[in-house]
Design an enzyme around this catalytic site. Sequence first.
Site, mmCIF file in Angstrom:
data_model
loop_
_atom_site.group_PDB
_atom_site.id
_atom_site.type_symbol
_atom_site.label_atom_id
_atom_site.label_comp_id
_atom_site.label_asym_id
_atom_site.label_seq_id
_atom_site.Cartn_x
_atom_site.Cartn_y
_atom_site.Cartn_z
ATOM 1 N N GLY A 39 -62.797 1.361 131.643
ATOM 2 C CA GLY A 39 -62.498 1.148 133.295
ATOM 3 C C GLY A 39 -61.488 0.404 133.464
ATOM 4 O O GLY A 39 -60.672 0.660 134.911
ATOM 5 N N GLU B 168 -65.213 5.074 125.834
ATOM 6 C CA GLU B 168 -67.127 5.192 125.816
ATOM 7 C C GLU B 168 -67.154 5.572 125.391
ATOM 8 O O GLU B 168 -68.487 5.145 124.574
ATOM 9 C CB GLU B 168 -67.012 5.305 127.676
ATOM 10 C CG GLU B 168 -66.544 4.621 128.502
ATOM 11 C CD GLU B 168 -65.118 4.979 129.197
ATOM 12 O OE1 GLU B 168 -64.037 5.362 127.660
ATOM 13 O OE2 GLU B 168 -64.588 4.797 130.243
ATOM 14 N N ALA C 255 -65.122 -1.417 131.425
ATOM 15 C CA ALA C 255 -65.873 -2.380 132.192
ATOM 16 C C ALA C 255 -66.585 -3.403 131.507
ATOM 17 O O ALA C 255 -66.559 -3.799 130.521
ATOM 18 C CB ALA C 255 -67.373 -1.405 132.921
ATOM 19 N N GLU D 271 -59.455 3.288 134.091
ATOM 20 C CA GLU D 271 -59.558 4.321 135.224
ATOM 21 C C GLU D 271 -59.157 3.590 136.395
ATOM 22 O O GLU D 271 -58.701 4.844 137.272
ATOM 23 C CB GLU D 271 -61.185 4.138 134.650
ATOM 24 C CG GLU D 271 -62.285 5.674 134.498
ATOM 25 C CD GLU D 271 -63.116 5.988 134.120
ATOM 26 O OE1 GLU D 271 -63.665 4.294 133.451
ATOM 27 O OE2 GLU D 271 -63.701 6.202 133.922
HETATM 28 N N1 CAA Z 1 -66.365 -5.989 128.347
HETATM 29 C C1 CAA Z 1 -66.516 -7.399 127.482
HETATM 30 N N2 CAA Z 1 -65.960 -7.928 127.156
HETATM 31 C C2 CAA Z 1 -64.504 -8.101 126.947
HETATM 32 C C3 CAA Z 1 -64.479 -6.533 126.926
HETATM 33 C C4 CAA Z 1 -64.918 -5.766 127.707
HETATM 34 N N3 CAA Z 1 -64.911 -4.068 128.252
HETATM 35 N N4 CAA Z 1 -63.009 -6.576 126.274
HETATM 36 C C5 CAA Z 1 -63.224 -7.423 125.602
HETATM 37 N N5 CAA Z 1 -64.004 -8.025 126.164
HETATM 38 C C6 CAA Z 1 -63.552 -10.091 125.267
HETATM 39 C C7 CAA Z 1 -64.848 -9.351 124.227
HETATM 40 O O1 CAA Z 1 -66.010 -9.343 123.566
HETATM 41 C C8 CAA Z 1 -64.081 -10.947 123.536
HETATM 42 O O2 CAA Z 1 -64.425 -11.765 124.450
HETATM 43 P P1 CAA Z 1 -64.846 -13.235 123.429
HETATM 44 O O3 CAA Z 1 -64.182 -13.975 122.925
HETATM 45 O O4 CAA Z 1 -65.904 -13.650 124.102
HETATM 46 O O5 CAA Z 1 -65.655 -12.959 121.940
HETATM 47 C C9 CAA Z 1 -62.553 -11.014 124.157
HETATM 48 O O6 CAA Z 1 -62.659 -10.207 125.347
HETATM 49 C C10 CAA Z 1 -60.812 -10.797 123.847
HETATM 50 O O7 CAA Z 1 -61.533 -9.582 123.237
HETATM 51 P P2 CAA Z 1 -61.111 -9.308 121.560
HETATM 52 O O8 CAA Z 1 -61.496 -10.254 120.630
HETATM 53 O O9 CAA Z 1 -62.220 -8.210 121.454
HETATM 54 O O10 CAA Z 1 -59.714 -9.472 121.611
HETATM 55 P P3 CAA Z 1 -59.338 -7.981 120.132
HETATM 56 O O11 CAA Z 1 -57.321 -8.579 120.787
HETATM 57 O O12 CAA Z 1 -58.877 -8.316 118.767
HETATM 58 O O13 CAA Z 1 -59.607 -6.046 120.886
HETATM 59 C C11 CAA Z 1 -59.843 -4.819 122.664
HETATM 60 C C12 CAA Z 1 -58.857 -5.411 122.251
HETATM 61 C C13 CAA Z 1 -59.122 -3.762 121.121
HETATM 62 C C14 CAA Z 1 -59.311 -4.326 124.098
HETATM 63 C C15 CAA Z 1 -61.108 -5.033 122.066
HETATM 64 O O14 CAA Z 1 -62.145 -6.316 123.404
HETATM 65 C C16 CAA Z 1 -61.779 -3.878 122.885
HETATM 66 O O15 CAA Z 1 -62.552 -2.732 121.961
HETATM 67 N N6 CAA Z 1 -63.105 -4.127 123.656
HETATM 68 C C17 CAA Z 1 -63.419 -2.744 124.754
HETATM 69 C C18 CAA Z 1 -62.201 -2.125 124.849
HETATM 70 C C19 CAA Z 1 -63.495 -1.053 125.745
HETATM 71 O O16 CAA Z 1 -64.755 -0.419 125.442
HETATM 72 N N7 CAA Z 1 -63.610 -0.297 126.776
HETATM 73 C C20 CAA Z 1 -64.916 0.468 128.281
HETATM 74 C C21 CAA Z 1 -66.042 -0.273 127.755
HETATM 75 S S1 CAA Z 1 -67.411 0.685 128.816
HETATM 76 C C22 CAA Z 1 -66.189 1.252 130.289
HETATM 77 O O17 CAA Z 1 -65.580 0.962 130.845
HETATM 78 C C23 CAA Z 1 -66.987 2.668 131.317
HETATM 79 C C24 CAA Z 1 -66.894 2.813 132.195
HETATM 80 O O18 CAA Z 1 -66.254 3.918 132.387
HETATM 81 C C25 CAA Z 1 -66.129 1.709 132.686
#
Ligand code: CAA
Length: 261
Positions: free
Chosen positions: A112, A135, A69, A115
């Site tokens: 998400g 999460e 998400a 999911e």
């Molecule tokens: N939401 C918003 N933006 C996201 C995102 C997310 N879930 N995942 C990645 N992005 C964005 C980053 O912020 C980044 O944007 P900027 O260039 O503006 O900084 C861009 O995508 C590229 O991401 P990274 O620079 O972080 O890429 P990376 O290769 O270094 O890392 C990754 C990849 C490990 C997937 C890392 O992006 C990450 O950890 N993302 C979040 C994963 C996460 O926590 N997901 C759970 C979200 S909460 C949820 O999903 C609730 C639910 O149950 C529904």
Amino acid sequence: SDTAADATILVDRRDDGVAVITLNRPKALNALNLQVMREVAAALAELEGDASIGCVLLTGSERAFAAGADIKEMAEASYMDMYLPDWFAGWDAVANFRKPIVAAVAGYALGGGCELAMMCDVLIAADTATFGQPEIKLGIIPGMGGSQRLTRAVGKPKAMDLVLTGRNLGAEEAERAGLVSRIVPADDLLEEAGKVAATIAAMSLPTVMIAKESVARAFETTLAEGVRFERRVFHSLFATEDQKEGMAAFIEKRKPNFVGR
Ligand code: CAA
């Protein structure tokens, strides 16, 4: 619409009965914001009523199916910002879609994204796929069904491990755990998943829908109720032309020509 310049998804209705929905927010690793949710739900609503479509193929990019998400969209939200619009409830459109959905997952399927993949019916993973429910590291828990669907898919010990530590799972471990249907080389992902979707789309549509509903029942009810449900809908298939055609074709040693009723 499908073709709006600022759309976050691409929709391609193929002539083999497969509609391909591609998540397309490459700069955010396909993070699932409200716009993506609404566009996926709207696309599915249209495909539900399109008799030429027998199966949906849902995919992302090579780098990410979806990285979860959209954290930026939620970071400042209050309880009421979440509760009143019932945040994430729109994703039920995927879980409730009546035709099969094949997920083709490469790269990150986190939070998400994992999911969403679990809401689909057949999950084809590239060998590059990474699954997880991270999460907990954000101070939240899965909110699109992960604590429930992951537990049913892989069992309690593995689900607890993943949900409580937030660690990632590679494609191999995901397959061993029962989270994915098949693993294919990343280069072949769309072709292989497309073949699976086309195979399903070539079957009798009502039969496929009833088969999906029956398997899905196993997640929601007791064994006795599920077996009773299966037997009733099994009987109902004898009201279809496709059952007559399918059995006649077998006996006549030819390919069936299903008409979808
Ligand atoms: N939401 C918003 N933006 C996201 C995102 C997310 N879930 N995942 C990645 N992005 C964005 C980053 O912020 C980044 O944007 P900027 O260039 O503006 O900084 C861009 O995508 C590229 O991401 P990274 O620079 O972080 O890429 P990376 O290769 O270094 O890392 C990754 C990849 C490990 C997937 C890392 O992006 C990450 O950890 N993302 C979040 C994963 C996460 O926590 N997901 C759970 C979200 S909460 C949820 O999903 C609730 C639910 O149950 C529904």
